[in-house]
Design an enzyme around this catalytic site. Structure first.
Site, short mmCIF file in Angstrom:
data_model
loop_
_atom_site.label_atom_id
_atom_site.label_comp_id
_atom_site.label_asym_id
_atom_site.label_seq_id
_atom_site.Cartn_x
_atom_site.Cartn_y
_atom_site.Cartn_z
N CYS B 144 0.82 -1.22 0.00
CA CYS B 144 0.00 0.00 0.00
C CYS B 144 0.85 1.26 0.00
O CYS B 144 0.68 2.13 -0.83
CB CYS B 144 -0.96 0.00 1.18
SG CYS B 144 -2.20 -1.28 0.99
N HIS B 145 1.76 1.38 0.95
CA HIS B 145 2.52 2.62 1.04
C HIS B 145 4.01 2.38 1.22
O HIS B 145 4.74 3.24 1.68
CB HIS B 145 1.96 3.50 2.16
CG HIS B 145 0.49 3.73 2.02
ND1 HIS B 145 -0.43 2.91 2.62
CD2 HIS B 145 -0.21 4.64 1.32
CE1 HIS B 145 -1.64 3.31 2.29
NE2 HIS B 145 -1.55 4.35 1.51
#
Lengths: 444, 180
Positions: B144-145
């Site tokens: 995701c990040h």
């Protein structure tokens, strides 16, 4: 709602009703006889377009709720049931799903219109704030609606957004976890979460409709702003809403519906994501998760900040800027037509926001401008998406916190016409006054 | 006149009594509102049957060195990782490296069971499930990040603030573990 009503009941029934519930009078004063500046351009038609969008979403949404099952085990299949088995279900769902995108497209144009023509300035601050509230409610509604199909993107969208609140653990340990557990109704996004999101997704549109009522009320007290940005001075500056703007709005609505229909019938999944065709799996995250396009600029701001809590604050701060805007812009001139410097900063702001949106859809470490090569892997290195996001995010905030407050004091504005009619009348220029003194009765 | 006399009397005494009644009414009302609001707030917290699913037992005998088993506990994935000696060595070597959430390799496992790393498979940034065996440290990489965890589940790079959380667990047999 302001001024004297010119409504005259024509039939016996209307006269009888008018002294009991003057609802026809209200409709007449609001949508028929309402004096509207005669120079509104097509950017002003998006209010009407948005009203249509809200009605479309509510009607299609209520129908979808008749076939949808808000249960973690059944939701995904019930959406497939709508798509395959329910009569016209595919169309109604595609209208609803693409309708959300169309709604945001229209609201962004509507907000940008307000930014450019200074529609947030006195005496329209409450009107603007109510619009910001509607926008917040729209984001909450869209987010919860996107969770309902219970695909992989739905699920991890819900995970990431609810986990934003866990950032409060950095302030007081335990508080963030307590909030997320409370939001989820469990220790992870699960059936309890899906159920409450469905309930709220059904409720919020009606709250939006309520605030829209207030928004229109607040619009009809000072009346419309206009492209010139000066107040209506006389009856000659206005035309009745009907037929002038009912027809203009209707034409714009039809053109907008053409675009809408193109998406629904020719590219219904263009704005969606393939991973949402896979049922939610709490044990595996898709390799690249992105929010819907209308959240991408905020998502890019979140990722641009290396600290979790500050990233979350930056994201919400980006929206808070809109709320504070009426008191940040110090210029007394409303329309950027007469603000030669500000308008370039405005166009740059639009470009920065679109740029942030582009960054939000990319991986953080993707290289935008290749400079060198990684010695080991041979991959390009250089200026990455996350670095670009930082530059653009800084400009986004600077526009509100530095540019607009400072420009109002420094900028030399062009002469502002005395009335709406002046620029189009022969020798109109003779009546012009300088920007700073054009309307001394206004207080900024 | 009777009315005049009454009006005069209330001026002398009643304002304070009336204030008292106002304050008492409002205070009682506020307590009432809070008492009614609480059940409506608390109903959103985990229900009794959700809380009841608090522990599970798992046979981990079939997890070969270098493999990871993912089990679902309280709706969340739990990683049961059978670490290879090389992975353990790499992790121990970094015990004194600069870290955001410093922890020794030994503190991440049970004594004598160093090969078994059992962590909650939820990224401490925003809750995604990190991918096994990827990222610069061979531990996990969150898609995701971009948070990077090492083979002890410690945060080494990216936005996550803390190491992968350790669930409470105990070994109930040589290859049996009870989580929760």
């Amino acid at each position: 709602m302001s001024g004297h009503s010119k409504y005259e009941p024509k039939t016996g029934f209307e006269r009888w009703l008018d002294v009991r519930l003057p609802i026809v009078r209200m409709a007449y004063d609001t949508a028929i006889d309402f004096p509207t500046p005669k120079n509104l351009n097509y950017w002003w038609t998006f209010g009407g377009i948005l009203a249509v969008c809200l009605v479309i979403q509510i009607v299609t949404g209520v129908v979808l709720a008749m076939h949808y099952v808000a249960n973690g085990a059944l939701a995904f299949n019930s959406v497939e049931h709508i798509m395959r088995d329910v009569n016209h279900g595919w169309m109604i769902r595609y209208i609803h799903a693409n309708g959300a995108s169309m709604f945001f497209l229209a609201v962004y144009v509507h907000i940008a219109r307000g930014l450019y023509y200074g529609s947030y300035k006195a005496p329209r601050e409450i009107l603007w704030l109510l619009g910001c509230v509607i926008y917040l409610l729209m984001m909450a509604t869209a987010f919860m609606g996107y969770v309902l199909p219970w695909g992989q993107m739905s699920y991890y969208g819900a995970v990431v957004i609810t986990n934003l609140f866990s950032a409060f653990d950095n302030v007081i340990p335990g508080v963030g976890t307590a909030i997320t557990t409370w939001l989820w109704g469990g220790f992870a996004v699960d059936n309890a979460t899906l159920n409450r999101f469905f309930s709220l997704h059904f409720l919020l549109p009606f709250m939006i409709a309520g605030v829209v009522g207030l928004h229109i009320w607040a619009l009809h007290v000072p009346g419309n702003n206009n492209p010139v940005g000066v107040d209506v001075k006389s009856k000659e500056d206005t035309v009745p809403f009907h037929p002038y703007y009912t027809v203009k709005d209707a034409f714009a609505i039809l053109v907008f519906l053409l675009l809408f229909s193109w998406f629904v019938f020719f590219a219904p999944e263009a704005l969606g994501h393939a991973d949402n065709q896979v049922m939610a799996n709490p044990l595996a995250t898709p390799s690249h998760i992105v929010p819907e396009w209308y959240f991408l600029p905020f998502y890019a701001i979140l990722r641009a900040v290396p600290d979790k809590l500050l990233g979350v604050l930056g994201m919400f701060g980006a929206i808070a800027m809109l709320f504070a805007l009426p008191w940040l812009d110090t210029s007394k001139v409303r329309s950027m037509r007469y603000r030669p410097t500000a308008r370039w900063f405005f166009f740059l702001f639009i470009a920065a926001t679109l740029g942030l949106g582009w960054c939000g859809g990319k991986l953080p470490d993707d290289v935008v401008i290749p400079i060198g090569q990684d010695a080991v892997t041979g991959d390009a290195t250089g200026f990455t998406v996350v670095m670009l996001s930082r530059v653009l995010a800084i400009y986004y905030f600077a526009y509100f916190l530095v540019v607009l407050p400072a420009l109002g004091l420094l900028e030399k504005t062009l002469p502002v016409p005395e009335t709406i009619s002046t620029p189009v009348l022969p020798k109109g220029g003779a009546a012009m006054l300088s920007g700073a003194t054009a309307s001394p009765e206004k207080k900024g | 006149m009777a009315e005049t006399v009454n009006a005069h009397e209330t001026h002398g005494e009643d304002p304070s009594r009336r204030d008292f009644i106002h304050i008492a009414t409002m205070a009682t009302g506020a307590v009432g509102v809070a008492a009614v609001a609480w059940p409506f707030i608390d109903q959103m917290n985990p229900s009794a049957d959700t809380l009841a699913l608090a522990s599970i037992e798992q046979d981990i005998g079939k997890v070969a060195p270098g493999q990871q088993l993912v089990v679902k506990w309280r709706g969340k994935p739990v990683f049961v990782r059978h670490r290879t000696p090389a992975e353990i060595a790499a992790s121990v070597k970094d015990d004194h490296a600069e870290m955001r959430d410093p922890a020794s390799d030994a503190s991440r496992t049970k004594p004598g069971k160093q090969e078994w790393l059992i962590v909650i498979g939820v990224c401490t940034h925003l809750g995604c499930v990190p991918n096994f065996g990827t990222g610069d440290y061979g531990g996990w990489f969150c898609p995701c990040h971009g948070s990077v965890y090492d083979t002890a589940g410690r945060i080494r790079k990216g936005p996550a603030p803390r190491n992968l959380e350790l669930p409470s667990y105990e070994f109930t047999g040589p290859t049996k573990v009870k989580i929760g």
